[in-house]
Scaffold this active site. Structure first.
Site, PDB file in Angstrom:
ATOM      1  N   ASP A   1      -0.385   5.102   1.520  1.00 26.51           N
ATOM      2  CA  ASP A   1      -0.546   6.121   1.992  1.00 26.51           C
ATOM      3  C   ASP A   1      -0.202   5.807   3.146  1.00 26.51           C
ATOM      4  O   ASP A   1      -0.992   4.357   3.419  1.00 26.51           O
ATOM      5  CB  ASP A   1      -1.890   6.687   1.734  1.00 26.51           C
ATOM      6  CG  ASP A   1      -1.642   7.876   0.199  1.00 26.51           C
ATOM      7  OD1 ASP A   1      -1.837   8.585   0.643  1.00 26.51           O
ATOM      8  OD2 ASP A   1      -1.695   6.534  -1.124  1.00 26.51           O
TER       9      ASP A   1
ATOM     10  N   ASP B   1       0.469  -1.644  -0.277  1.00 28.43           N
ATOM     11  CA  ASP B   1       0.276   0.045  -0.130  1.00 28.43           C
ATOM     12  C   ASP B   1       0.732   1.111  -0.384  1.00 28.43           C
ATOM     13  O   ASP B   1       1.982   0.922   0.082  1.00 28.43           O
ATOM     14  CB  ASP B   1      -0.897   0.151   0.981  1.00 28.43           C
ATOM     15  CG  ASP B   1      -1.343   1.496   1.732  1.00 28.43           C
ATOM     16  OD1 ASP B   1      -2.368   1.557   0.852  1.00 28.43           O
ATOM     17  OD2 ASP B   1      -1.778   1.912   2.521  1.00 28.43           O
TER      18      ASP B   1
END
Length: 236
Positions: free
Chosen positions: A32, A30
């Site tokens: 953020d 991922d």
């Protein structure tokens, strides 16, 4: 969480370390709050004077309290209408940093021969730069529509679909594994939010990095203090 504390702030569940990093072939991240220190949508919203409103939706989505990620993202992006591209450039230049230990862990994965994938519910404006900065092999994220140098409040449809949500993250990890000719069990997935759980559930090793409670409870490894390079304590 039925887990064992391997060290302060580092927990494992259902694993017997050490594991061999070279036994894995793909690592999916991922972006953020995982590879980077911010939620980009929240920082862009500050330029529109809507940060508190957008950040509240982001937090609820990441905690799994909003189950329709696509709807939550469309709502947040709509609030960004009119923000100039220069504001996003400022977010990248002034606020975005790689999280501690990220470079060291990515470099260790690359040295061990793993392919690297960034798969994000965020935006290509940032993911393209992060991908280049870290030398990652693959990336998928959402495209913000821009007209006359400003955000329209809409996302651009892509050939694969409209929004990278949890289901799309899972599908991308499985697709890249298939293209590489490897099993999902040979993949590592690293994330922090509820929309990362689908890809974490199909990976051979799931890692929660400073994650929300629901993610920590389901991951095989949870890093709750320190940098991402703490994974190297498990992976030789």
């Amino acid at each position: 969480m039925n887990s064992q504390a391997l060290a302060p702030g580092l927990y494992v569940r259902g694993l017997t370390p050490p594991l061999r990093l070279a036994d894995f072939r793909l690592v999916a991240f991922d972006m953020d709050s995982t590879l980077i220190n911010i939620e980009c949508v929240d920082e862009i919203a500050e330029a529109a004077g809507r940060k508190a409103e957008v950040a509240a939706i982001t937090e609820a989505a990441m905690r799994g309290e909003i189950t329709d990620f696509k709807d939550s993202l469309r709502r947040r992006v709509a609030l960004l209408a009119g923000v100039p591209v220069t504001a996003m450039e400022e977010v990248y230049a002034r606020h975005l940093q790689l999280n501690p230990g990220v470079e060291a862990f990515v470099q260790a994965c690359q040295a061990a021969g793993l392919k690297t994938l960034l798969v994000s519910g965020g935006f290509t404006f940032f993911s393209d730069r992060v991908r280049q900065r870290l030398g990652l092999d693959f990336a998928r994220a959402n495209v913000l529509e821009i007209e006359d140098g400003r955000l329209t409040g809409r996302l651009v449809d892509r050939p694969w679909g409209d929004i990278v949500d949890g289901a799309e993250k899972r599908r991308v990890v499985l697709e890249v594994c298939e293209l590489m000719g490897v099993e999902p069990a040979q993949a590592i997935a690293v994330g922090d939010g509820a929309n990362d759980l689908p890809m974490m559930q199909v990976a051979g090793l799931s890692v929660a990095f400073h994650a929300k409670p629901a993610v920590r409870e389901q991951a095989m490894v949870s890093i709750e203090s320190g940098g991402m390079d703490r994974l190297l304590q498990l992976l030789t």
